[in-house]
Design an enzyme around this catalytic site. Structure first.
Site, PDB file in Angstrom:
ATOM      1  CE  LYS A  32      -3.858   2.069   3.298  1.00 29.36           C
ATOM      2  NZ  LYS A  32      -4.504   1.388   3.868  1.00 29.36           N
ATOM      3  CB  SER A 109      -7.736   2.911   3.217  1.00 28.22           C
ATOM      4  OG  SER A 109      -7.242   2.758   3.778  1.00 28.22           O
ATOM      5  CB  SER A 133      -7.896   0.297   5.681  1.00 27.23           C
ATOM      6  OG  SER A 133      -8.584   1.864   6.176  1.00 27.23           O
TER       7      SER A 133
END
Lengths: 434, 434
Positions: A32, A109, A133
């Site tokens: 990420k 996310s 997330s």
């Protein structure tokens, strides 16, 4: 026995060579865009952030640990802006396509990390989970996602969202790889899987599901029974009302109870209160981390996210101390519920992934239910795994198991051993469209 | 930019291969016989323990981490019985020979691990430090020893002594290797060394030294000045009276003050009280861990150790809560003294290693001073490094630096950068026999 030339230092001499094969050799992964990778700007999901920050001067220890174990990193993945969403829609960088349901959101996310695994672009990926997330995009993209016990995996070199909830999590299609990453990042010893001595089923939580709850619970139960070769007796499987349990054991939640009783028909008041306390403390910590930056840069932010971030900026320290009391009370309550080898099964989210570009107001029921469920591990710091359960009505289904803080190894081993019976039960359920 | 075939998951694609060279490749190490190594009995320093315990079924994560990083383990080292000594004399397995001073004790309880490094039998070794078991043998054997911040390195698979003090520590002759092990076990990112912004010198602690304190402080100061190319101004170097500071900021210590004022002439009352609180809690936790075993097996134990262990078995929970308050107060007091980039310099121990087989009663002054100094990091959970400063009167000299909990990377980097100027200053001091 010691000889003179050893200075009497040794009890026993033997040779243990370094392992011939590194534990993650041959695997590829992605991270990420919230993890520092030396030489690259950590973008945090927003172009104004990327523009106002220099390249990282060192690589986050969690990424280094995975590299040192022999895995190859193939890139950084798209994420929600400032990690402030569970949807996965990014107006600047595009919304990663959900491989299970291309007209649905991928979840966020850690959207790109989940999609990269689900689309088989990599073997595993690293994400972060503050409010959900990792757990949410895993459920939406039909893969495994692990949120470890809070505070165990180093978050050094990871842009903070809200420290008292931030965790480094990971995704995989295969629970053997999920477990292997866990053993590495959590420095777990090898140990045999242990039978859970209690399996707690909070019926009220399963009533939040918009699909038939049997589709989830039956697959899980039958797999557990196959695995252990027994029909679990009543003293192991316990059906409870988690809302009542939490209400009784976490008295400080009264400060977060919604007196209006709005949305009462589809929610669990004490868990809604729990999620309110989580979101308040999250806003407060977010503001302390990024308030100055937001106020000075006034970044271009997508819909929903912008409102949440500006609301966070206005947060005061009112009730913050109570949030800490809630955490302590919940931690104690759930520790006595589960002890070392209990698991709590809950839906990860209340239903399948919402359609792309659904208006925020239309998602409200879903979000209230989702955060009620997500805040259980979020506030207690317990570990939680998202387990994919195949497709129902052409949309992915998932369930979550939680174990007490520090029982990550027990949970990961259990999930790995469940894999084979689970595949069989999923096949049966899918074939009956049940 | 994302293409259709990557599902929009990536921000950026690049390849980071696993490192060509493992970080500890080519290094050899040994482990204290308190760490589990699969297939070997963990002996805990006592033959009755070894006899009543089976072989370990898995290897401690700290040992695995070092093996996975490419180092080769060459054996298990002698330790003090049940880790209950700082002397290093083991009546069952023999006392490892101190390579710096063969007629003196090597220090314990990680005696063999320190000796194996000092005698150049291995490049580094793992030990454990509860009350001083890495710091003391490092000082006595003229090598580096590191006690990390409490709770950061996994103690899974390590036989517990007293959990709220137990740490996994390590020894090396070379601070570059010391730092490399730290980066690995603590999962630290690479970062440039940071200048300390305060250097606290507690004059009262240096007055405990039986050798001229200038021999220690001058070598340290001159090296720091060389390193940073400045004469440190008054606002950086602060001389304080640590006993008074602790007395003022840790009010709950009053419950451990020795009203008899015995031994007053050579001790610091508040630090003696601190060490009393540490030793009480240590006894209490030890009893909870091993009381049943000791009572049922009645192991054959060496002099001094036997008395301490049986005293521990008789410990009640009286004053245990106050010990926890002392810890919280001390942690807060020392955090505000040092903040992120301050260091506290103290003597590791009050003087050179005692002669072999000195009677316990004759060592009492030394032990009171030693534990006064050792309990500062022990109770606060701060990290502490032992730095060898060469020989004085043919016996090894050492100094310790402490940094706040979690500042391990800062401390290890500082020690590594000090190496060259320190060697030069030690050479000067030794040549003057000063």
């Amino acid at each position: 026995m010691a000889t003179l030339s050893d200075f009497g230092a040794f009890m026993e001499r033997f040779i243990l060579h370094p392992p011939q094969q590194l534990p993650l050799k041959g695997l590829t992964f992605a991270v990420k865009d919230i993890f520092d990778v030396e030489g690259y700007v950590t973008g945090f999901g927003n172009p104004d952030w990327a523009r106002t920050h220099g390249a990282a001067v060192s690589t986050a220890p969690a990424v280094l640990a995975v590299l040192n174990a022999g895995a190859t990193c193939v890139g950084k993945t798209v994420m929600d802006e400032m990690a402030y969403s569970i949807n996965g829609e990014n107006k600047h960088y595009g919304t990663p396509t959900n491989p299970c349901a291309p007209d649905r959101v991928p979840g966020g996310s850690s959207s790109g990390s989940a999609v990269a695994v689900s689309a088989e672009l990599v073997d595993f990926s690293l994400g972060t989970d503050t409010g959900g997330s990792v757990r949410v995009p895993a459920a939406f993209c039909g893969i495994y996602g692990f949120r470890p016990s809070h505070g165990i995996v180093s978050t050094t070199g990871v842009t903070p969202m809200a420290q008292s909830f931030d965790t480094v999590g990971w995704f995989a299609r295969d629970p053997i790889i999920l477990n292997r990453i866990g053993h590495l990042l959590l420095q777990l010893p090898d140990m045999d899987p242990v039978h859970p001595n209690r399996i707690i089923i909070p019926d009220d939580c399963f009533q939040l599901l918009s699909i038939p709850s049997d589709r989830v619970t039956q697959v899980l139960f039958k797999s557990l029974e196959k695995l252990f070769g027994v029909v679990f007796p009543g003293e192991v499987v316990k059906h409870i009302n988690l809302g009542d349990y939490v209400n009784d054991r976490v008295p400080s939640l009264k400060h977060f109870m919604d007196k209006s009783n709005e949305q009462k028909e589809y929610n669990i008041p004490s868990l809604v209160a729990l999620s309110s306390s989580m979101r308040l403390l999250q806003r407060y910590e977010f503001k302390n981390n990024h308030g100055d930056w937001v106020l000075s840069i006034k970044p271009d932010l997508g819909p929903g996210i912008s409102e949440r971030i500006w609301e966070a900026i206005r947060t005061t320290d009112e009730k913050i101390n109570i949030c800490h009391t809630v955490r302590n009370e919940l931690h104690a309550a759930l520790t006595s519920l589960l002890e070392d080898f209990g698991i709590l099964a809950i839906p990860t989210v209340p239903g399948p992934p919402p359609k792309l570009q659904t208006e925020a107001t239309k998602l409200e029921t879903f979000r209230v239910g989702a955060f009620s469920l997500l805040s259980i591990a979020g506030v207690s710091g317990f570990c939680q795994v998202t387990i994919p359960l195949g497709m129902y009505d052409n949309l992915p289904v998932a369930v979550s198991l939680l174990a007490k803080h520090g029982s990550d190894g027990f949970l990961l081993n259990l999930v790995e051993s469940l894999y084979v019976p689970l595949k069989e039960q999923i096949k049966i359920a899918e074939s009956m469209n049940y």
